[in-house]
Motif scaffolding. Structure first.
Motif, PDB file in Angstrom:
ATOM      1  N   ASN A 234     101.720  97.628  96.563  1.00  0.00           N
ATOM      2  CA  ASN A 234     101.900  98.964  95.963  1.00  0.00           C
ATOM      3  C   ASN A 234     103.183  99.119  95.152  1.00  0.00           C
ATOM      4  O   ASN A 234     103.793 100.194  95.159  1.00  0.00           O
ATOM      5  CB  ASN A 234     101.813 100.061  97.039  1.00  0.00           C
ATOM      6  N   SER A 235     103.580  98.045  94.462  1.00  0.00           N
ATOM      7  CA  SER A 235     104.758  98.108  93.576  1.00  0.00           C
ATOM      8  C   SER A 235     106.048  98.462  94.308  1.00  0.00           C
ATOM      9  O   SER A 235     106.988  98.930  93.675  1.00  0.00           O
ATOM     10  CB  SER A 235     104.576  99.134  92.459  1.00  0.00           C
ATOM     11  N   GLN A 236     106.101  98.263  95.631  1.00  0.00           N
ATOM     12  CA  GLN A 236     107.299  98.693  96.353  1.00  0.00           C
ATOM     13  C   GLN A 236     108.243  97.534  96.685  1.00  0.00           C
ATOM     14  O   GLN A 236     108.020  96.398  96.214  1.00  0.00           O
ATOM     15  CB  GLN A 236     106.897  99.462  97.612  1.00  0.00           C
ATOM     16  N   THR A 237     109.302  97.840  97.415  1.00  0.00           N
ATOM     17  CA  THR A 237     110.318  96.846  97.779  1.00  0.00           C
ATOM     18  C   THR A 237     110.426  96.779  99.305  1.00  0.00           C
ATOM     19  O   THR A 237     110.105  97.753  99.980  1.00  0.00           O
ATOM     20  CB  THR A 237     111.691  97.254  97.225  1.00  0.00           C
ATOM     21  N   LEU A 238     110.902  95.644  99.825  1.00  0.00           N
ATOM     22  CA  LEU A 238     111.046  95.517 101.282  1.00  0.00           C
ATOM     23  C   LEU A 238     112.126  96.449 101.814  1.00  0.00           C
ATOM     24  O   LEU A 238     111.980  97.032 102.876  1.00  0.00           O
ATOM     25  CB  LEU A 238     111.448  94.089 101.653  1.00  0.00           C
ATOM     26  N   PHE A 239     113.236  96.541 101.068  1.00  0.00           N
ATOM     27  CA  PHE A 239     114.376  97.323 101.543  1.00  0.00           C
ATOM     28  C   PHE A 239     114.709  98.403 100.526  1.00  0.00           C
ATOM     29  O   PHE A 239     114.239  98.349  99.384  1.00  0.00           O
ATOM     30  CB  PHE A 239     115.580  96.406 101.779  1.00  0.00           C
ATOM     31  N   THR A 240     115.544  99.353 100.919  1.00  0.00           N
ATOM     32  CA  THR A 240     115.928 100.427 100.008  1.00  0.00           C
ATOM     33  C   THR A 240     116.500  99.829  98.725  1.00  0.00           C
ATOM     34  O   THR A 240     117.486  99.093  98.770  1.00  0.00           O
ATOM     35  CB  THR A 240     116.993 101.331 100.670  1.00  0.00           C
ATOM     36  N   PRO A 241     115.903 100.113  97.583  1.00  0.00           N
ATOM     37  CA  PRO A 241     116.380  99.498  96.331  1.00  0.00           C
ATOM     38  C   PRO A 241     117.528 100.307  95.713  1.00  0.00           C
ATOM     39  O   PRO A 241     117.696 101.478  96.036  1.00  0.00           O
ATOM     40  CB  PRO A 241     115.144  99.563  95.444  1.00  0.00           C
ATOM     41  N   PRO A 242     118.297  99.689  94.816  1.00  0.00           N
ATOM     42  CA  PRO A 242     119.384 100.419  94.122  1.00  0.00           C
ATOM     43  C   PRO A 242     118.758 101.381  93.096  1.00  0.00           C
ATOM     44  O   PRO A 242     118.516 101.001  91.958  1.00  0.00           O
ATOM     45  CB  PRO A 242     120.181  99.320  93.424  1.00  0.00           C
ATOM     46  N   ILE A 243     118.500 102.583  93.538  1.00  0.00           N
ATOM     47  CA  ILE A 243     117.670 103.523  92.772  1.00  0.00           C
ATOM     48  C   ILE A 243     118.200 103.772  91.373  1.00  0.00           C
ATOM     49  O   ILE A 243     117.458 103.687  90.386  1.00  0.00           O
ATOM     50  CB  ILE A 243     117.527 104.849  93.557  1.00  0.00           C
ATOM     51  N   ASN A 244     119.501 104.076  91.249  1.00  0.00           N
ATOM     52  CA  ASN A 244     119.952 104.448  89.898  1.00  0.00           C
ATOM     53  C   ASN A 244     120.035 103.235  88.972  1.00  0.00           C
ATOM     54  O   ASN A 244     119.802 103.353  87.775  1.00  0.00           O
ATOM     55  CB  ASN A 244     121.224 105.313  89.916  1.00  0.00           C
ATOM     56  N   LEU A 245     120.305 102.043  89.523  1.00  0.00           N
ATOM     57  CA  LEU A 245     120.289 100.853  88.664  1.00  0.00           C
ATOM     58  C   LEU A 245     118.862 100.580  88.172  1.00  0.00           C
ATOM     59  O   LEU A 245     118.663 100.169  87.026  1.00  0.00           O
ATOM     60  CB  LEU A 245     120.836  99.636  89.413  1.00  0.00           C
ATOM     61  N   LEU A 246     117.881 100.822  89.017  1.00  0.00           N
ATOM     62  CA  LEU A 246     116.494 100.605  88.593  1.00  0.00           C
ATOM     63  C   LEU A 246     116.083 101.639  87.543  1.00  0.00           C
ATOM     64  O   LEU A 246     115.358 101.314  86.596  1.00  0.00           O
ATOM     65  CB  LEU A 246     115.560 100.637  89.800  1.00  0.00           C
ATOM     66  N   MET A 247     116.565 102.866  87.695  1.00  0.00           N
ATOM     67  CA  MET A 247     116.263 103.872  86.663  1.00  0.00           C
ATOM     68  C   MET A 247     116.914 103.441  85.339  1.00  0.00           C
ATOM     69  O   MET A 247     116.306 103.534  84.267  1.00  0.00           O
ATOM     70  CB  MET A 247     116.744 105.262  87.107  1.00  0.00           C
ATOM     71  N   GLY A 248     118.153 102.932  85.424  1.00  0.00           N
ATOM     72  CA  GLY A 248     118.830 102.434  84.225  1.00  0.00           C
ATOM     73  C   GLY A 248     118.096 101.241  83.622  1.00  0.00           C
ATOM     74  O   GLY A 248     117.990 101.113  82.394  1.00  0.00           O
ATOM     75  N   LEU A 249     117.570 100.393  84.473  1.00  0.00           N
ATOM     76  CA  LEU A 249     116.803  99.228  84.014  1.00  0.00           C
ATOM     77  C   LEU A 249     115.580  99.687  83.221  1.00  0.00           C
ATOM     78  O   LEU A 249     115.252  99.115  82.165  1.00  0.00           O
ATOM     79  CB  LEU A 249     116.358  98.392  85.217  1.00  0.00           C
ATOM     80  N   HIS A 250     114.921 100.713  83.729  1.00  0.00           N
ATOM     81  CA  HIS A 250     113.736 101.238  83.042  1.00  0.00           C
ATOM     82  C   HIS A 250     114.120 101.707  81.636  1.00  0.00           C
ATOM     83  O   HIS A 250     113.410 101.442  80.666  1.00  0.00           O
ATOM     84  CB  HIS A 250     113.139 102.379  83.869  1.00  0.00           C
ATOM     85  N   THR A 251     115.259 102.375  81.534  1.00  0.00           N
ATOM     86  CA  THR A 251     115.745 102.822  80.221  1.00  0.00           C
ATOM     87  C   THR A 251     116.050 101.630  79.323  1.00  0.00           C
ATOM     88  O   THR A 251     115.661 101.597  78.149  1.00  0.00           O
ATOM     89  CB  THR A 251     117.013 103.687  80.394  1.00  0.00           C
TER      90      THR A 251
ATOM     91  N   PHE B 227     116.607  87.908 101.921  1.00  0.00           N
ATOM     92  CA  PHE B 227     116.077  87.292 100.695  1.00  0.00           C
ATOM     93  C   PHE B 227     114.699  86.690 100.983  1.00  0.00           C
ATOM     94  O   PHE B 227     114.474  85.496 100.818  1.00  0.00           O
ATOM     95  CB  PHE B 227     117.057  86.239 100.165  1.00  0.00           C
ATOM     96  N   ASN B 228     113.794  87.556 101.403  1.00  0.00           N
ATOM     97  CA  ASN B 228     112.456  87.164 101.827  1.00  0.00           C
ATOM     98  C   ASN B 228     111.505  87.337 100.644  1.00  0.00           C
ATOM     99  O   ASN B 228     110.910  88.390 100.443  1.00  0.00           O
ATOM    100  CB  ASN B 228     112.068  88.057 103.011  1.00  0.00           C
ATOM    101  N   LEU B 229     111.370  86.274  99.842  1.00  0.00           N
ATOM    102  CA  LEU B 229     110.606  86.400  98.595  1.00  0.00           C
ATOM    103  C   LEU B 229     109.123  86.620  98.828  1.00  0.00           C
ATOM    104  O   LEU B 229     108.486  87.404  98.104  1.00  0.00           O
ATOM    105  CB  LEU B 229     110.852  85.173  97.708  1.00  0.00           C
ATOM    106  N   LEU B 230     108.553  85.962  99.852  1.00  0.00           N
ATOM    107  CA  LEU B 230     107.136  86.190 100.134  1.00  0.00           C
ATOM    108  C   LEU B 230     106.897  87.654 100.511  1.00  0.00           C
ATOM    109  O   LEU B 230     105.931  88.276 100.059  1.00  0.00           O
ATOM    110  CB  LEU B 230     106.660  85.281 101.275  1.00  0.00           C
ATOM    111  N   GLY B 231     107.785  88.195 101.332  1.00  0.00           N
ATOM    112  CA  GLY B 231     107.665  89.603 101.741  1.00  0.00           C
ATOM    113  C   GLY B 231     107.797  90.539 100.547  1.00  0.00           C
ATOM    114  O   GLY B 231     107.048  91.522 100.428  1.00  0.00           O
ATOM    115  N   GLU B 232     108.718  90.233  99.651  1.00  0.00           N
ATOM    116  CA  GLU B 232     108.895  91.079  98.456  1.00  0.00           C
ATOM    117  C   GLU B 232     107.660  91.001  97.559  1.00  0.00           C
ATOM    118  O   GLU B 232     107.212  92.003  97.008  1.00  0.00           O
ATOM    119  CB  GLU B 232     110.149  90.664  97.666  1.00  0.00           C
ATOM    120  N   ARG B 233     107.115  89.778  97.418  1.00  0.00           N
ATOM    121  CA  ARG B 233     105.922  89.646  96.580  1.00  0.00           C
ATOM    122  C   ARG B 233     104.766  90.472  97.155  1.00  0.00           C
ATOM    123  O   ARG B 233     104.058  91.168  96.422  1.00  0.00           O
ATOM    124  CB  ARG B 233     105.507  88.170  96.460  1.00  0.00           C
ATOM    125  N   ASP B 234     104.595  90.401  98.479  1.00  0.00           N
ATOM    126  CA  ASP B 234     103.521  91.185  99.101  1.00  0.00           C
ATOM    127  C   ASP B 234     103.683  92.673  98.797  1.00  0.00           C
ATOM    128  O   ASP B 234     102.711  93.357  98.499  1.00  0.00           O
ATOM    129  CB  ASP B 234     103.541  90.993 100.620  1.00  0.00           C
TER     130      ASP B 234
END
Lengths: 390, 390
Positions: free
Chosen positions: B233-250, B221-228
């Protein structure tokens, strides 16, 4: 209008049964129906991990489970040894030092496995070691560390063997209890053919004793609390990722139908297929004897731009491969063949790689490569994997 | 063959568009296509939170984001005030004390909101307070705490306002920057009409300064690292939950189409519908003036077994409601009407509740209840929610 084929070491393509399950509407996680599902999943996960201990599901990426392992098993000031032969070995080190743990690093060249000799030497230098942290498969290089041998070597010592099985569980054998692994963890997006978002962790009896002694101050990654919930009524401490767990149930059902020996056999055969293809193309494999199943790292010919090869594979052929990381960036291709990938996808991947290297002016043989690869696949499917992995 | 209707305060039913997105095959999270999607999601999340600050997505349940807030914003020995008027207020306290933070508890009776007077008194007792931790909506009771007023009261003080918006974001207005919230977090399975497994957290400028000063030792839960990563480049520190994020976009696309004012208006109208129904049945509402939108807690008649009412609703009518927790167990019904729920589902839910209470020998009026409820819904839909929520 060509298909996209995802041939990376996670995430992997998903079986249709899993995808349809993921699309199901929500159910409530604290009602009897879902509790019963969690009970079935628990049995299936213990079968998958080959352990009699509970397997805890966490709502996190694999790095969350790695963090949980470190913060629950070790205290500030404890000494641990890290096997560092790639990016994920480094991650063990970063996690441990974040929490003030005294880390001894055993560096092995990227592409090589650790040996018992290395460990013996390091233990003389670090005599108070309480745990050894290692990857079963180092995803950044495609090396398979000799977990069975390390476990055997550590059996009589008071040192916990903590194994990141993120790109190994469900891909190659890693029987937790039989080999004597003290902590085994994995993620959902590799061998388990699910999207990322779930991780799993299981501890041996002696590892649980260590956690009980440590009384770790962990709210979210509270393994003792999660174990209590499982033993009491198959539940979870916090709201679980409901649709990923439903998908997991489907995936483990597919594994049960096939039997893990056949799942491993297929992964082994696809691995032989890609290794044979690389050699037939005149390319060099990064990992020699101790190689990951489900992922093959292939060195590119000198002077070829790895990024250009990957782009050509993606744009011209719809084949998504992974590149090298850090010192290997641009120099290798990581060809994933784990999860829901079959020989047809791999044939397309080999063809794309071969033609893309040629298009980038790399020297590559093309004679009969696919035929040799397919023959290796069929032979390995028939013969199965060597007995010493069982 | 009746339908199951999930009327709980999370998880909620999912729109078909979201479910179909969740079923899509995997894409790789580090390739340009997904990075572009993360960029769009970032813009949408900032729009949803009404903030100019980055909104971080975490692979965790909402409790993970709560843990991240505490461990990043406060240090061992720091003093914080906890508004404790229910189970999730208690959770703030448990997280803070797990990490050695000095917690002052302001207890309010379950069902009542906090007042500025309470806070003033507590601040005299705890003069070194660095933050106040509160729920926007306390899901265990259905109380809406007056976040706007608290924020206004704290504006000139060096005290961070940390708001758990898990059952509020996307349900009722909670404009982060306008009100002056220092930390706002939520989960995916309530207003956002997604399965659980994703959480979101955003910090104000002064909250980020606090994190920078604290230099928290957090790996996952490294918020400074996530913000950076987001800013780089709009990315995440760790592998994100890909299909939940696609659902979020919808889901966020659906919100954009409707406009949040209309999303809130619908939630408000459904809330008026259920409150009117409960009163028409002769039942008492747990929360009087300050009530959650999307969830209504209804007291059961004396002597009626709450568990029996819930079972009857589920088994005879396919209506899944939530019960009370701890001291409210068996005494209230928590009727959820958040997420992808409409007036038809709510009509079925009211009817099921009314008939189930009667079947359990509870006194309940049935005359014209549904008509009154529907009239309240239509009136509230036309008039919209009161201006002081805007």
């Amino acid at each position: 209008m060509d298909k996209m084929r995802l041939l990376t070491p996670g995430p992997t393509p998903l079986p249709e049964e899993v995808r349809l399950t993921l699309a199901m509407d929500m159910v409530h996680h604290r009602k009897p129906g879902f509790t019963a599902l969690l009970g079935e999943i628990q049995k299936d996960l213990q079968w998958l991990f080959e352990t009699s201990q509970p397997v805890i599901s966490l709502a996190s990426s694999g790095s969350g489970a790695m963090t949980a392992a470190v913060t629950n098993l070790f205290k500030k000031g404890d000494q641990v040894l890290i096997i560092e032969g790639g990016k994920f070995g480094e991650r063990w080190g970063n996690i441990a030092s974040t929490y003030g743990i005294d880390t001894g690093i055993i560096s092995v060249p990227w592409g090589k496995p650790i040996t018992i000799g290395h460990i013996e030497t390091a233990l003389r230098q670090y005599p108070k070691v309480k745990g050894i942290l290692v990857q079963a498969s180092e995803t950044s290089t495609g090396v398979l560390h000799p977990i069975k041998e390390i476990a055997e070597y550590l059996r009589e010592k008071d040192i916990l063997l903590v194994v990141d099985g993120i790109s190994a569980v469900g891909i190659s054998p890693l029987p937790m209890d039989k080999w004597g692994i003290d902590c085994l963890l994995t993620g959902s997006q590799k061998g388990l053919m699910l999207p990322p978002g779930l991780s799993f962790i299981s501890l041996s009896e002696r590892a649980w004793k260590r956690v009980e002694e440590n009384r770790p101050r962990e709210f979210y990654f509270n393994l003792l609390g999660e174990r209590d919930k499982i033993l009491k009524n198959s539940q979870t401490l916090f709201t679980p990722p409901i649709n990923l767990l439903m998908g997991l149930h489907t995936c483990l059902g597919l594994f049960r139908q096939q039997g893990m020996e056949n799942v491993f056999r297929r992964q082994w055969a696809l691995t032989q297929m890609v290794r044979t293809a690389a050699t037939a193309m005149g390319l060099t494999l990064l990992a020699e004897d101790h190689y990951t199943w489900g992922l093959t790292s292939i060195k590119l010919p000198e002077g070829v731009d790895g990024q250009a090869v990957l782009s050509c594979c993606a744009e011209r052929y719809g084949i998504i491969l992974a590149g090298g990381q850090d010192s290997l960036k641009g120099r290798i291709v990581r060809f994933g063949h784990m999860g829901h990938v079959d020989y047809g996808d791999v044939l397309a991947g080999i063809m794309a790689l071969m033609h893309s290297i040629a298009a980038c002016d790399g020297e590559v043989k093309t004679d009969n490569v696919l035929e040799q690869a397919m023959a290796a696949y069929e032979k390995a499917s028939d013969e199965g994997y060597p007995e010493d992995f069982a």
